[in-house]
Scaffold this active site. Structure first.
Site, short mmCIF file in Angstrom:
data_model
loop_
_atom_site.label_atom_id
_atom_site.label_comp_id
_atom_site.label_asym_id
_atom_site.label_seq_id
_atom_site.Cartn_x
_atom_site.Cartn_y
_atom_site.Cartn_z
N LYS A 172 2.21 -5.02 3.67
CA LYS A 172 3.40 -4.18 3.80
C LYS A 172 3.03 -2.74 3.46
O LYS A 172 2.96 -2.37 2.29
CB LYS A 172 4.53 -4.66 2.88
CG LYS A 172 5.87 -4.00 3.20
CD LYS A 172 6.93 -4.27 2.14
CE LYS A 172 6.97 -3.18 1.10
NZ LYS A 172 7.35 -1.85 1.67
N SER A 216 3.87 2.85 -7.45
CA SER A 216 4.43 3.35 -8.70
C SER A 216 4.34 2.29 -9.81
O SER A 216 4.34 1.09 -9.55
CB SER A 216 5.89 3.75 -8.51
OG SER A 216 6.72 2.61 -8.44
N THR A 217 4.27 2.78 -11.03
CA THR A 217 4.21 1.91 -12.19
C THR A 217 5.47 1.04 -12.30
O THR A 217 5.39 -0.16 -12.59
CB THR A 217 4.03 2.74 -13.47
OG1 THR A 217 2.81 3.48 -13.37
CG2 THR A 217 3.98 1.86 -14.71
N GLU A 229 -3.14 -0.56 -8.97
CA GLU A 229 -3.43 0.82 -9.38
C GLU A 229 -2.14 1.59 -9.20
O GLU A 229 -1.57 1.62 -8.11
CB GLU A 229 -4.56 1.41 -8.53
CG GLU A 229 -5.10 2.73 -9.08
CD GLU A 229 -4.50 3.93 -8.38
OE1 GLU A 229 -3.70 4.64 -9.03
OE2 GLU A 229 -4.82 4.15 -7.21
N GLU A 240 5.47 11.81 -14.69
CA GLU A 240 4.76 11.90 -13.42
C GLU A 240 5.66 12.53 -12.37
O GLU A 240 6.77 12.07 -12.12
CB GLU A 240 4.31 10.52 -12.95
CG GLU A 240 3.47 10.57 -11.69
CD GLU A 240 3.10 9.19 -11.16
OE1 GLU A 240 1.98 9.04 -10.65
OE2 GLU A 240 3.94 8.28 -11.25
N SER A 275 0.82 -1.21 0.00
CA SER A 275 0.00 0.00 0.00
C SER A 275 0.85 1.26 0.00
O SER A 275 2.00 1.25 0.43
CB SER A 275 -0.95 -0.01 1.20
OG SER A 275 -0.23 0.08 2.42
N CYS A 304 -3.07 10.13 -6.91
CA CYS A 304 -2.88 9.46 -8.20
C CYS A 304 -3.72 10.13 -9.28
O CYS A 304 -3.38 10.08 -10.45
CB CYS A 304 -3.26 7.98 -8.10
SG CYS A 304 -2.42 7.08 -6.79
#
Length: 542
Positions: free
Chosen positions: A213, A267-268, A294, A426, A188, A328
Site C-alpha cells: 500500500k 509516521s511514528t 522506520e 517533528e 510506504s 526523515c
C-alpha cells in the site's frame, strides 16, 4: 540439473550523474519530464496477481509545484481488493519461495540494470513530477539508491545463505533460510521512491510475497516501479499493489491468519497504532509477525566551539532544506555555541537568501514544493506560531504561498527556549530551529540534545576537537541510529551507512544491511547423523 555454489557480481555503488547545465543527461531527463508532463492523463490501476484492476473511484495526481495540473488518476479500492491481493500473494507464494535463490537474485540484478538504463529517466522524472524533487534529489533517490538496494541486497542475501554452523565428526549441521509463512504487508511513504521499492523488494528477494500500500502522493512513481518489476521478471502475484484507505486495509490484513510481517516507513503515530492492532490480534496468526519500521525524526546538529563557521552553516542549509526538509533524516534543530553564533548566523542567512525556489523543471531551483496541501497547512501553522512568540524569531524565510504550488520558504528560527515547540516537534518541512548555547556549557548541552526529543534517527557533531567528538559520541550514543561527524545528518548510502534509528524513530533494522534481510527469513536448523546410535545406554551407565 546443474549444481554449483554461485558467486554473484560484486556490488558497487551506482555513480551519481552530475546533470551539469547543457549536459546530455540533463537534456535527456528534462525531455522525459516534459513528455510525461504533457502526455494525456494516465490511469494508474491497482496491480493484483498480474492483473490491472480499475474502479469507478478515481483520484487525481498532480505535481505539488503545479497543483492545478492533473497528471492522471489512480484507482481507489476497498476491502475486497485487499482480500484479492492477499489471495494472489498466497497463490504465488510456494512457487516463488521454492525458486532457486540465484533465480531470485537474477530478477533483481536485472531490475538494477534496467533502472540504470532505460528506466532511469522515467523513474527520475516521475519522482520530480509527483513528489517535487529537483534533478539531483531525484537522481540520488529514485535511481542511484534503488540500484544500490537491488545490487547490495543480492550480495547480502548470498552472504546470509553462506553462513552455516560447524559440524563435529559423525554429523552434518546445516541452516536453511526459509521465507516467512504467510505474506508481508508493506506500507510506504511519499518521500523516497527508493525506499518504497526496497520495502517490497527486500522481503521479496528472500522468497516472500507482498501486499503493498503506497502513499497516495507516491502513486505516480509507484506505477513506474511496478512496470520495472514486471520488466525485470518478478512473477505475477509476488508484489501486489493496492490503493485503499489505511484503516480499511488494516482491518483486513491484521485479522488475517497468514499475515507474517509488516515492513513500514511513515509516521511514528501510525506505526504505534499498527503495532497495537497486531498485538490485539496476535492469537489469530499462524506465526508471530515480524514488525520492521522506520518512522519519525527530530534530527540534530550539535556544534562545538572549535568548529569552522562555513562547515556549520553548510551542514545546516543542506541538511535542513534539501527536498524541502521532507527527509526523515533532515536536520530540524541545531545547537550552536555563543562564540560562533554571529558568524554562523550571517553565513546561514547569506546561503538561504541565494536559494531559488520553484518547479522541478528548472534545475537551478534548490527548493521546490512540499508534498500536498495538508503538509503545507501544517508547516505554515508552525511558522505562524513562531511569529506570535516572544522567545523565538525568524531570521530568514517565513513566507509561504499555495496559489500555484505548495511553496514554503526555507525558514530558520532562533529561540532562547531549549524546549520551544519547533525544536521538539517533528514538522517535516523546511524549518530549522536553532538554540544558541553558552560555549562553556558543552556537556550540559549534550544532555539537552539527548533528552529533548523522543526520536533517535540521525544526528551530527561538528567539531575540530577530538575529545569533544568522543564525548558527544558517548553522550549521544542512543540519540541517533545514524551519527555523523563533521557532516550533515542526511545522505546515507547503501553499503556504506546502513540506515535506521531507535526510540520513537523505529526498530533500527537498518535498510541496506544484511540484518534487514534476516528479518524476512525463518531459519531451520538441520542435523544429520551419519551413523545413528543403536543402543540407548551411554557410557556412564556402565
Amino acid at each position: 540439473m546443474a549444481n554449483a555454489l554461485f558467486k554473484v557480481p560484486e556490488a558497487v555503488n551506482e555513480p551519481v550523474k552530475a546533470y551539469k547545465p547543457g549536459s546530455e543527461e540533463l537534456t535527456s531527463l528534462l525531455g522525459e519530464y516534459k513528455k510525461m508532463y504533457n502526455q494525456a492523463p494516465i490511469d494508474v490501476p491497482m496491480h493484483i496477481g498480474g492483473k490491472e484492476i480499475r474502479t469507478e473511484n478515481k483520484r487525481p495526481m498532480s505535481p505539488p509545484h503545479d497543483h492545478q495540473k492533473v497528471l492522471g488518476h489512480f484507482n481507489y479500492g476497498d476491502a475486497s481488493h485487499v482480500n484479492q491481493a492477499i489471495d494472489a500473494a498466497m497463490a504465488a507464494k510456494n512457487e516463488w519461495a521454492n525458486l532457486p535463490w540465484e533465480q531470485r537474485a537474477s530478477v533483481f540484478l536485472r531490475a538494477a540494470d534496467l533502472l540504470a538504463g532505460p528506466f532511469r529517466d522515467r523513474v527520475n522524472a516521475s519522482t520530480m513530477l509527483a513528489q517535487s524533487k529537483n534533478v539531483m534529489q531525484a537522481e540520488i533517490d529514485a535511481a542511484c539508491e534503488l540500484i544500490d538496494f537491488f545490487k547490495f541486497n543480492v550480495q547480502y542475501m548470498t552472504q546470509i545463505y553462506s553462513e552455516q554452523p560447524d559440524s563435529l565428526p559423525g554429523m552434518w549441521n546445516r541452516l536453511e533460510y526459509r521465507a516467512l509463512e504467510g505474506f508481508v504487508f508493506v506500507v510506504s511513504p511519499f518521500n523516497f521512491t527508493s525506499i518504497c521499492a526496497n520495502l517490497c523488494a527486500a522481503p521479496a528477494m528472500m522468497g516472500n510475497v507482498i501486499v503493498w500500500k503506497p502513499a497516495e502522493s507516491q502513486m505516480y512513481s509507484a506505477q513506474v516501479l511496478m512496470e520495472l518489476f514486471k520488466a525485470a521478471g518478478v512473477p505475477d502475484g509476488v508484489i501486489n499493489l493496492v490503493s485503499v484507505d489505511g484503516p480499511v486495509a488494516g482491518d483486513v490484513v491484521f485479522k488475517h491468519r497468514d499475515f507474517a510481517g509488516l515492513n513500514f516507513t511513515g509516521s511514528t503515530g501510525v506505526f504505534r497504532h499498527l503495532w497495537t492492532e497486531i498485538g490485539n490480534n496476535i492469537a489469530k496468526y499462524r506465526s508471530y509477525p515480524r514488525i520492521v519500521g522506520e518512522t519519525g525524526g527530530k534530527d540534530f546538529i550539535m556544534v562545538h566551539k572549535s568548529a569552522e563557521v562555513n562547515s556549520v552553516a553548510t551542514a545546516c542549509t543542506r541538511g535542513s532544506f534539501e527536498f524541502q526538509g521532507q527527509k526523515c533524516s533532515a536536520s530540524s534543530r541545531a545547537y550552536i555555541p555563543t562564540n560562533l553564533w554571529e558568524d554562523v548566523k550571517k553565513e546561514i542567512v547569506k546561503q538561504v537568501n541565494t536559494f531559488k525556489m520553484g518547479t522541478t523543471e528548472d534545475p537551478s531551483n534548490f527548493v521546490n514544493a512540499v508534498i500536498d496541501e495538508r503538509s503545507f497547512d501544517k508547516i505554515a501553522g508552525y511558522i505562524d506560531f513562531v511569529k506570535t512568540q516572544d522567545d523565538a524569531e525568524i531570521i530568514v524565510g517565513g513566507n509561504y504561498d499555495k496559489s500555484k504550488g505548495y511553496f514554503v520558504e526555507a525558514t530558520v528560527v532562533v529561540t532562547s527556549n531549549p524546549k520551544f515547540r519547533t525544536i521538539c516537534e517533528e514538522i517535516f518541512g523546511p524549518v530549522l530551529t536553532i538554540y544558541v548555547y553558552d560555549e562553556d556549557k558543552y556537556e550540559e548541552t549534550l544532555e539537552l540534545v539527548d533528552n529533548t526529543s523522543e526520536y533517535a534517527l540521525t544526528g551530527a557533531i561538528i567539531s575540530n576537537d577530538r575529545y569533544a567528538i568522543n564525548l558527544a559520541m558517548k553522550k549521544l550514543e542512543n540519540a541517533a541510529g545514524n551519527f555523523y561527524i563533521n557532516d550533515k545528518p542526511t545522505g546515507a548510502v547503501v553499503g556504506q551507512q546502513p540506515f535506521g534509528g531507535a526510540r520513537g524513530s523505529g526498530t533500527n533494522d537498518k535498510a541496506g544491511a544484511p540484518m534487514n534481510l534476516l528479518r524476512w527469513v525463518s531459519a531451520r536448523t538441520i542435523k544429520e547423523t551419519f551413523v545413528p546410535a543403536t543402543d540407548y545406554k551411554y557410557p556412564f551407565l556402565g
